[in-house]
Write an enzyme that holds these catalytic residues in place. Sequence first.
Site, PDB file in Angstrom:
ATOM      1  N   ASP A  59      46.443  -6.260  57.292  1.00 36.13           N
ATOM      2  CA  ASP A  59      46.879  -7.306  58.149  1.00 36.13           C
ATOM      3  C   ASP A  59      45.875  -7.608  59.212  1.00 36.13           C
ATOM      4  O   ASP A  59      45.955  -8.384  59.848  1.00 36.13           O
ATOM      5  CB  ASP A  59      48.387  -7.083  58.555  1.00 36.13           C
ATOM      6  CG  ASP A  59      48.441  -5.806  59.655  1.00 36.13           C
ATOM      7  OD1 ASP A  59      47.467  -5.148  59.815  1.00 36.13           O
ATOM      8  OD2 ASP A  59      49.432  -5.759  60.113  1.00 36.13           O
ATOM      9  N   SER A  60      44.739  -6.840  59.452  1.00 41.52           N
ATOM     10  CA  SER A  60      43.888  -7.220  60.008  1.00 41.52           C
ATOM     11  C   SER A  60      43.171  -8.533  59.817  1.00 41.52           C
ATOM     12  O   SER A  60      42.430  -9.310  60.587  1.00 41.52           O
ATOM     13  CB  SER A  60      42.581  -6.243  59.800  1.00 41.52           C
ATOM     14  OG  SER A  60      42.244  -5.814  58.562  1.00 41.52           O
ATOM     15  N   ASP A  98      48.879  -4.494  52.802  1.00 41.64           N
ATOM     16  CA  ASP A  98      49.776  -3.790  54.051  1.00 41.64           C
ATOM     17  C   ASP A  98      50.838  -4.747  54.562  1.00 41.64           C
ATOM     18  O   ASP A  98      50.887  -5.812  54.392  1.00 41.64           O
ATOM     19  CB  ASP A  98      48.574  -4.239  54.901  1.00 41.64           C
ATOM     20  CG  ASP A  98      48.561  -3.262  56.151  1.00 41.64           C
ATOM     21  OD1 ASP A  98      49.302  -2.372  56.316  1.00 41.64           O
ATOM     22  OD2 ASP A  98      47.719  -3.677  57.346  1.00 41.64           O
ATOM     23  N   LYS A 128      51.045  -0.231  52.245  1.00 40.73           N
ATOM     24  CA  LYS A 128      50.631   0.666  53.603  1.00 40.73           C
ATOM     25  C   LYS A 128      51.708   0.136  54.691  1.00 40.73           C
ATOM     26  O   LYS A 128      52.011  -1.204  54.761  1.00 40.73           O
ATOM     27  CB  LYS A 128      49.267   0.364  53.814  1.00 40.73           C
ATOM     28  CG  LYS A 128      49.212   1.133  55.187  1.00 40.73           C
ATOM     29  CD  LYS A 128      47.697   1.128  55.643  1.00 40.73           C
ATOM     30  CE  LYS A 128      47.037   0.038  56.464  1.00 40.73           C
ATOM     31  NZ  LYS A 128      47.989  -0.041  57.573  1.00 40.73           N
ATOM     32  N   GLU A 130      53.116   0.903  58.917  1.00 39.70           N
ATOM     33  CA  GLU A 130      52.565   1.641  60.204  1.00 39.70           C
ATOM     34  C   GLU A 130      53.927   2.493  60.463  1.00 39.70           C
ATOM     35  O   GLU A 130      55.067   2.051  60.425  1.00 39.70           O
ATOM     36  CB  GLU A 130      52.350   0.740  61.298  1.00 39.70           C
ATOM     37  CG  GLU A 130      50.792  -0.052  60.860  1.00 39.70           C
ATOM     38  CD  GLU A 130      50.348  -1.059  62.071  1.00 39.70           C
ATOM     39  OE1 GLU A 130      51.041  -0.933  63.160  1.00 39.70           O
ATOM     40  OE2 GLU A 130      49.593  -1.709  61.620  1.00 39.70           O
ATOM     41  N   GLU A 197      44.362   6.338  62.604  1.00 41.69           N
ATOM     42  CA  GLU A 197      43.381   5.453  63.191  1.00 41.69           C
ATOM     43  C   GLU A 197      43.308   5.860  64.752  1.00 41.69           C
ATOM     44  O   GLU A 197      44.241   6.185  65.632  1.00 41.69           O
ATOM     45  CB  GLU A 197      44.161   4.081  63.085  1.00 41.69           C
ATOM     46  CG  GLU A 197      43.082   2.979  64.186  1.00 41.69           C
ATOM     47  CD  GLU A 197      43.409   1.578  63.546  1.00 41.69           C
ATOM     48  OE1 GLU A 197      44.215   1.360  62.811  1.00 41.69           O
ATOM     49  OE2 GLU A 197      43.110   0.503  64.280  1.00 41.69           O
TER      50      GLU A 197
HETATM   51  O1  KIV Z   1      44.974  -4.036  58.725  1.00 42.03           O
HETATM   52  C1  KIV Z   1      43.867  -3.175  58.496  1.00 42.03           C
HETATM   53  O2  KIV Z   1      42.973  -3.493  58.029  1.00 42.03           O
HETATM   54  C2  KIV Z   1      44.102  -1.581  58.687  1.00 42.03           C
HETATM   55  C3  KIV Z   1      42.897  -0.697  58.661  1.00 42.03           C
HETATM   56  C4  KIV Z   1      42.262  -0.706  59.932  1.00 42.03           C
HETATM   57  C5  KIV Z   1      43.342   0.671  58.369  1.00 42.03           C
HETATM   58  O3  KIV Z   1      45.318  -1.412  58.812  1.00 42.03           O
END
Ligand code: KIV
Length: 295
Positions: A59-60, A98, A128, A130, A197
């Site tokens: 989600d970056s 994510d 993924k 959090e 992280e």
């Molecule tokens: O969103 C993302 O790119 C991430 C990575 C930094 C692990 O969660």
Amino acid sequence: MSTTTVKNKAESAARKKFTTRDFRLKKRSGEPITMLTAYDYPTALAVDRAGIDSILVGDSLGMVVLGYENTLPVTMADMLHHCRAVARGAQYALLIGDMPFMSYQVSVEQAVANAGRFLQEAGMDAVKLEGGRERAEAVRQIVAAGIPVMGHLGLTPQSVHQLGGWRSQGRTATAAKRLLEDALALEEAGAFSVVLESVPDRLAGLISEKLSIPTIGIGAGLACDGQVLVTHDLLGLFDRFTPKFVKQYAQLHAVMGEALTDFKEDVEAKTFPGEEHSVGIKDEEWESLLKEIGA
Ligand code: KIV
């Protein structure tokens, strides 16, 4: 056929799709796991061709592609759209989608349903999310639905406001103990791997030792079982800021800027397009046209 082409063909014939089982096997053998982000088809293709084990559609993307201040505005629709593009580009890497903010926090049922969409509608192999112990039940139920889950602890960007900014985590004995317990809770709930992280190297090493599942570090030192970076950071494509833990392998933003100004200058100087970029017409066709229109 050149020797390089033959070698590339032989290599891709030998290459198999990377799976969550391979994550475990690599941890067991002590071989580092490689992971990078991608959000579009060409990047996925390049990352996959580079032989990277796993692609995270992080989600970056909210920050490095969509220009938001943080990852909070990213939606399920954004994620699924970008996951589909990545799935069209990558053949071998394990693809991880994510889960965006508020797609898994409201209820376990919603978490399972949204996780399912990443596999069913967007070609991902895993998801993924959090958080630690507070997400253990969601992880358990998503895994029970047959969906592999990667956890994410430490500096968890979706909690940026709760953490009081982009700060390293686990730097006191109490916080470090809590992080270790969270990692164990995720493992117990069935996660196949955990991202750590921005946590102290020594703590990441200890967690990696205590867990039987692989840890993937970002700003967490060498003792993790694998490493991940945001590809835009690694390539120097995101110029707003560069976190301390990023190694820039290229400065593509500068390269891009030069190419774009070269184009502008060529157009303004009428040196582009050249003959090699232009479409021709046979003389007899041209003559015939001129005759036809009386020119
Ligand atoms: O969103 C993302 O790119 C991430 C990575 C930094 C692990 O969660």
